[in-house]
Design an enzyme around this catalytic site. Structure first.
Site, PDB file in Angstrom:
ATOM      1  N   SER A 567      -9.426   4.709   6.192  1.00  0.00           N
ATOM      2  CA  SER A 567      -8.027   5.116   6.174  1.00  0.00           C
ATOM      3  C   SER A 567      -7.238   4.286   7.182  1.00  0.00           C
ATOM      4  O   SER A 567      -7.186   3.067   7.063  1.00  0.00           O
ATOM      5  CB  SER A 567      -7.918   6.621   6.440  1.00  0.00           C
ATOM      6  OG  SER A 567      -6.636   7.096   6.143  1.00  0.00           O
ATOM      7  N   ASP A 652      -6.456   9.195  -4.832  1.00  0.00           N
ATOM      8  CA  ASP A 652      -6.133   9.309  -3.408  1.00  0.00           C
ATOM      9  C   ASP A 652      -4.615   9.445  -3.206  1.00  0.00           C
ATOM     10  O   ASP A 652      -3.860   8.543  -3.550  1.00  0.00           O
ATOM     11  CB  ASP A 652      -6.647   8.061  -2.676  1.00  0.00           C
ATOM     12  CG  ASP A 652      -6.611   8.193  -1.171  1.00  0.00           C
ATOM     13  OD1 ASP A 652      -5.847   9.037  -0.662  1.00  0.00           O
ATOM     14  OD2 ASP A 652      -7.331   7.448  -0.489  1.00  0.00           O
ATOM     15  N   HIS A 687      -9.080  10.728  -1.343  1.00  0.00           N
ATOM     16  CA  HIS A 687      -9.208  10.102  -0.035  1.00  0.00           C
ATOM     17  C   HIS A 687     -10.552  10.388   0.625  1.00  0.00           C
ATOM     18  O   HIS A 687     -11.056   9.561   1.390  1.00  0.00           O
ATOM     19  CB  HIS A 687      -8.079  10.611   0.857  1.00  0.00           C
ATOM     20  CG  HIS A 687      -7.851   9.792   2.086  1.00  0.00           C
ATOM     21  ND1 HIS A 687      -7.415   8.486   2.040  1.00  0.00           N
ATOM     22  CD2 HIS A 687      -8.007  10.085   3.412  1.00  0.00           C
ATOM     23  CE1 HIS A 687      -7.293   8.011   3.273  1.00  0.00           C
ATOM     24  NE2 HIS A 687      -7.647   8.951   4.118  1.00  0.00           N
TER      25      HIS A 687
END
Length: 715
Positions: A567, A652, A687
């Protein structure tokens, strides 16, 4: 030979295939392997502040429900290429998976938590991906009963997450939220725990934040807007149509998110709305959920606060005039700011992270020069004590503590060599009881491993902590393969923790290390402030300094060094790889935020507006220029890059799949080396990657196998 030609045709395609799919044939990464897919170039020009940005791969951005066929074809081709390149590691992947799975106690029971007249716990069963939640009466007068079986809910789903569970105060109704595609758009469901029948109403497009009022029929929940922002708090009455739900609070500022919590004594529900740098809170009488909200303190720029209720006072944790936060106190019936008094003053060396309320105690979670502490004040005597911890490098946080009238505090403790330990601490006697230490199946012994904390010197002289662990009989005074990870954003601290998965690295002679770089809050709030906005590059140069220090000290060498981040930690991976590609041999970038400037210029995307406080708003030239100077996608150059594995999630909502896809496409067309470059997109998740405890292990095994493919192992 026929198999290779067939694969080359499938992966690269003919001229006709390329024209229809957006993929064309190009030079292979290596003559030993088939030609990788090369995305077509369709230039899109963005003009800003007299700058022209050319994005050849903007066509990969598609947010429609029925995603463009060309985009899907490209992603599937990349997946097929990745599968082929990793074909020779399939046995290793399987071995690693079985190895990691073999350390897990498959039939396991959580530590029970008392809440009212019931005790709650969950069980994990062999072969099951998800927990089964139970309860029993605290007096053991009746048999246990199933509250919720997540495995049943997950049946037939490629992805499943139970976001939250909440039981009404009379113990009769369960509310729970689920996500079945990784989009983080949850559904809210209800079950009558007396009859075990579901209520007919289902509420869609909500966040996991839910709280019951004390009337045992009203629940508050948060609705998502078009940019996936929790913006609206609604109240629902069980048994009524969702169309009759009424609005409690609506947040119009798109940089603010809303949430709901209930005080530990169940008297109040608080509606919190905030950005990453400002907070505003409202109070609702939990027994009168239809009553009007009361504003506690109006929002101010760069001022954050939170509140807890301890009759006759409200305690306020705030950073107003206190970078590391302070605690204020005000009477419940006179909470205007002129009535606030300092209860715990600001300390430049101590960062107060949180406060928790119990009938006779205020508990403070804090960091003193980087070390986590739990401090508690007996409100009857005003005496302050600390819970003692003996290891030099550790992590600690409060566990589940739902009861208000208690002298027992539950916390979770672990270190790089100590598995997760659930401890009940008696606040009156100072006695600690370890209720459970996570069992690592096999021949694991903490005595076989050594953990250290060392410091690297950053470019500006700042000392950057590094936590590391290794097997004492497999490393010593000689460069070893190393797995170095970091995050460094949003003020989130990456504390030393234990995971049985990294034993698969340590037991093969690897050193595992965490760089506590600026952008987190490991050394206080200033640690965060000096790693955001116009100071963001400190995050990257800190990481490089840590890698260089580990090499200088003989722990590893560049040719043995694998780095990983996900991320915003994936942004870190992209930035440092552009800056110092010579320093690393392997890069794992999980769902990486690498297309920073294009994303931050698009306010219709989830998170963009609210993250102006983190990165800066590129509508201002100073931030535009600064972000552009480090945005990984925009700074790819024609040079050699390390071996790279990049992952994405098709659903995501935080880092859209096209960011890693565009990044790989541009890298593949630009870089000059023959090193591996793989893109692996999970087509059924978001995610957080795969759901379920077994599928998650398979993803880790895949990443480790890629590292071992490149670096090998010592044993």
């Amino acid at each position: 030979m026929k198999l290779t030609l067939c694969l080359m045709f499938v992966l690269a395609g003919s001229t006709l295939f390329a024209a229809n799919s957006g993929i064309h044939a190009g030079p292979a990464d290596d003559k030993r392997y088939p030609t990788p897919p090369f995305a077509k170039k369709l230039p899109t020009i963005t003009e800003k502040f007299d700058r022209k940005l050319t994005d050849n791969y903007a066509w990969l951005k598609d947010r429609n429900e029925n995603i463009n066929k060309d985009v899907l074809t490209y992603l599937k081709a990349e997946n097929a290429y990745t599968t082929h390149i990793m074909k020779d590691t399939e046995l290793l992947q399987s071995q690693l998976y079985e190895e990691m799975k073999g350390r897990i106690k498959e039939n396991d029971l959580s530590v029970p938590t008392k809440n009212g007249k019931y005790v709650y716990y969950h069980k994990m069963s062999e072969g099951k991906q998800y927990p089964i939640h139970y309860r029993r009466l605290a007096d053991n007068s009746k048999p246990e009963e199933i509250v919720l079986d997540e495995n049943i809910l997950a049946t037939g789903q490629e992805y499943f997450e139970c976001g939250s569970m909440a039981i009404s105060s009379n113990d009769d109704i369960l509310a729970y939220t689920i996500d079945t595609d990784g989009s983080e758009e949850f559904e809210l469901h209800f079950v009558n725990l007396k009859t075990h029948k579901k209520y007919t109403e289902v509420i869609n497009n909500v966040s996991p934040d839910i709280e019951w009022a004390e009337d045992n029929k009203t629940i508050l929940y948060c609705v998502l807007d078009e940019i996936h922002r929790p913006y609206l708090v609604m109240r629902h009455e069980i048994g009524k149509s969702v169309s009759e739900d009424s609005k409690v609070y609506e947040e119009s500022d798109k940089s603010f998110n809303v949430g709901v919590t209930k005080s530990r004594d169940d008297r109040f529900i608080t509606i919190g709305t905030g950005s990453s740098s400002s907070t505003e809170m409202y109070i609702l009488d939990a027994k009168k959920p239809q009553s009007e909200l009361k504003l506690f303190a109006k929002r101010k720029k760069d001022v954050e606060y939170s509140i807890v209720f301890l009759k006759p006072y409200i305690y306020i944790l705030t950073n107003e005039g206190a970078e590391n936060f302070k605690v204020m106190r005000t009477p419940e019936d006179k909470f205007e700011q002129e009535n606030w008094d300092v209860y715990i003053p600001h300390n430049n060396d101590v960062y107060i992270e949180d406060i928790d309320e119990f009938e006779n105690y205020l508990v403070i979670s804090e960091r003193d020069k980087g070390l986590q502490n739990i401090r508690y004040i007996d409100l009857r005597t005003n005496k302050t004590n600390y819970i003692p911890f003996t290891e030099a490098v550790y992590s600690v946080s409060l566990g589940s503590n739902p009861e208000f009238n208690t002298k027992k505090l539950r916390y979770v403790y672990y270190s790089l060599t100590t598995p997760e330990s659930i401890v009940d601490y008696d606040l009156e006697t100072g006695m600690a009881e370890c209720k459970k230490r996570a069992e690592v199946i096999g021949n694991f012994s903490p005595n076989n491993y050594v953990s250290e904390r060392i410091f690297a010197t950053a470019d500006d002289g700042t000392q950057i902590p590094i936590s590391l662990v290794y097997r004492k009989d497999m490393w010593g005074n000689g460069a070893a393969s190393m797995y170095l990870t970091a995050y460094g954003s949003y003020g989130i601290s990456t504390d030393p923790y234990f995971s049985s998965t990294y034993l698969s690295l340590l037991d093969r002679g690897y050193v595992y290390a965490i760089a506590h770089i600026r952008g987190g809050s490991e050394l206080g709030r200033s640690w965060y402030n000096n790693g955001k906005k116009l100071f963001k590059k400190n995050t990257f140069t800190d990481f490089i300094a840590c890698a260089e220090h580990l090499i200088e000290q003989g722990y590893t060498r560049p040719e043995y060094l694998a780095i990983e981040g996900g991320s915003a930690g994936g942004l870190l991976m992209g930035a440092v790889t552009n800056m110092r590609p010579d320093l690393f041999r392997v890069v794992i970038a999980d769902v990486p935020f690498v297309d920073v400037i294009n994303t931050m210029l698009d306010p219709t995307l989830p998170l963009t507006i609210e993250e102006y406080d983190e990165w800066g708003c590129p509508e201002e030239k100073k931030y535009f220029d600064y972000i552009l100077s480090y945005s990984p996608y925009d700074n790819i150059e024609a040079k050699n890059y390390p071996n790279m594995l990049v992952t994405a999630g098709l659903n995501d909502p935080r880092v859209s799949y096209w960011e890693p896809a565009k990044y790989v496409a541009k890298l593949r067309a630009t870089k000059k080396d023959n090193n591996f470059l793989l893109l692996k997109t999970n087509m059924n998740s978001g995610h957080m990657g795969a759901s379920g405890r077994y599928e998650y292990l398979k993803e880790i095994a895949f990443s480790y196998a890629f590292i071992f493919k490149v670096l090998g192992t010592h044993y």
